[in-house]
Design a protein around this motif. Structure first.
Motif, mmCIF file in Angstrom:
data_model
loop_
_atom_site.group_PDB
_atom_site.id
_atom_site.type_symbol
_atom_site.label_atom_id
_atom_site.label_comp_id
_atom_site.label_asym_id
_atom_site.label_seq_id
_atom_site.Cartn_x
_atom_site.Cartn_y
_atom_site.Cartn_z
ATOM 1 N N ILE A 265 -1.031 7.881 -11.155
ATOM 2 C CA ILE A 265 -1.017 6.763 -12.308
ATOM 3 C C ILE A 265 -1.973 5.937 -11.903
ATOM 4 N N LYS A 266 -3.227 5.755 -12.940
ATOM 5 C CA LYS A 266 -4.136 5.019 -12.745
ATOM 6 C C LYS A 266 -3.957 3.521 -13.023
ATOM 7 N N GLY A 267 -4.579 2.548 -12.282
ATOM 8 C CA GLY A 267 -4.532 1.178 -12.777
ATOM 9 C C GLY A 267 -3.007 0.250 -12.350
ATOM 10 N N THR B 99 2.353 -7.436 -24.579
ATOM 11 C CA THR B 99 3.469 -6.262 -24.995
ATOM 12 C C THR B 99 2.848 -5.268 -24.367
ATOM 13 N N LEU B 100 3.921 -4.093 -23.987
ATOM 14 C CA LEU B 100 3.504 -2.974 -23.222
ATOM 15 C C LEU B 100 2.647 -2.200 -24.016
ATOM 16 N N THR B 101 1.879 -1.209 -23.236
ATOM 17 C CA THR B 101 1.211 -0.250 -24.006
ATOM 18 C C THR B 101 2.002 1.024 -24.111
ATOM 19 N N ALA B 102 1.510 2.171 -24.799
ATOM 20 C CA ALA B 102 2.221 3.455 -24.774
ATOM 21 C C ALA B 102 2.183 3.964 -23.468
ATOM 22 N N LYS B 103 0.948 3.755 -22.567
ATOM 23 C CA LYS B 103 0.976 4.129 -21.089
ATOM 24 C C LYS B 103 2.166 3.508 -20.206
ATOM 25 N N LYS C 193 -3.171 -12.115 -13.869
ATOM 26 C CA LYS C 193 -2.550 -10.797 -13.934
ATOM 27 C C LYS C 193 -2.402 -10.051 -15.130
ATOM 28 N N VAL C 194 -2.075 -10.896 -16.162
ATOM 29 C CA VAL C 194 -2.180 -10.176 -17.516
ATOM 30 C C VAL C 194 -3.408 -9.535 -17.744
ATOM 31 N N SER C 195 -4.474 -10.328 -17.583
ATOM 32 C CA SER C 195 -5.745 -9.762 -17.888
ATOM 33 C C SER C 195 -6.061 -8.450 -17.217
ATOM 34 N N ALA C 196 -5.889 -8.367 -15.653
ATOM 35 C CA ALA C 196 -5.971 -7.176 -15.092
ATOM 36 C C ALA C 196 -5.023 -6.031 -15.587
ATOM 37 N N MET C 197 -3.756 -6.445 -15.898
ATOM 38 C CA MET C 197 -2.963 -5.368 -16.637
ATOM 39 C C MET C 197 -3.490 -4.640 -17.798
ATOM 40 N N GLY D 68 0.779 -1.010 0.320
ATOM 41 C CA GLY D 68 0.092 -0.036 -0.072
ATOM 42 C C GLY D 68 0.966 1.180 0.150
ATOM 43 N N GLU D 69 2.080 1.261 0.745
ATOM 44 C CA GLU D 69 2.734 2.351 0.778
ATOM 45 C C GLU D 69 3.450 2.685 -0.673
ATOM 46 N N ILE D 70 3.980 1.521 -1.259
ATOM 47 C CA ILE D 70 4.479 1.552 -2.502
ATOM 48 C C ILE D 70 3.269 2.235 -3.693
ATOM 49 N N GLY D 71 2.083 1.743 -3.403
ATOM 50 C CA GLY D 71 1.013 2.015 -4.280
ATOM 51 C C GLY D 71 0.772 3.662 -4.194
ATOM 52 N N ARG D 72 1.223 4.223 -2.894
ATOM 53 C CA ARG D 72 0.916 5.326 -2.744
ATOM 54 C C ARG D 72 1.983 6.325 -3.638
#
Length: 158
Positions: A33-35, A96-100, A72-76, A22-26
């Motif tokens: 940064i969303k998501g 693959t990575l998205t532009a985001k 996890k890939v589905s969630a990402m 949670g601290e990292i998520g902060r």
């Protein structure tokens, strides 16, 4: 029957890790940064460093099961951090990575290094380092697996 979950040796460990995540998520929330979740970072960095991979390859690279990585890939993908494209055959997909997420990889690498440095600092303050605890637990489990220990305890209860 009394509630067996009222006593838990696991609980504090899970709670500590959840609090630290949670601290990292902060860090991500502070940067709007969303998501992005801390549990995605290793996979995103691996994809950045090694390029597109199948779910199987990514699972092997990160030490996860295929099933866990697929979820996890589905969630990402839902978070807009990765996309999947058909692989060489109909059964495989390349992640693959998205532009985001490509815009985030430098921050993610810096956050990973900073987290490791913070953990090293924390360990220096402890009388018994967390990494030593892990090594000691792994050594004990090499003698007798956790599964076998649980099965043994179940046998004594029946």
């Amino acid at each position: 029957m009394e509630d067996p979950t009222e006593q838990s040796l696991w609980g504090p460990v899970h709670e500590l890790l959840a609090r630290m995540d949670g601290e990292i998520g902060r860090i991500y929330t502070d940067r709007e940064i969303k998501g992005l979740k801390p549990t995605y970072v290793r996979e995103l960095l691996q994809l950045h460093l090694k390029g597109p991979m199948t779910i199987t390859e990514l699972a092997e690279a990160t030490g996860r099961t295929h099933s866990a990585l697929s979820q996890k890939v589905s969630a990402m993908r839902t978070a807009g951090l990765v996309r999947t494209v058909p692989g060489a055959d109909a059964r495989s997909k390349h992640v693959t990575l998205t532009a985001k997420s490509k815009k985030l990889v430098e921050l993610l690498a810096a956050e990973w290094r900073a987290t490791e440095a913070a953990l090293a600092e924390l360990e220096a303050e402890l009388p018994y380092p967390m990494t030593q605890v892990v090594r000691d637990v792994e050594k004990a489990l090499a003698k007798k697996s956790f599964h076998d220990r649980i099965v043994e305890k179940l046998g004594k209860q029946q």
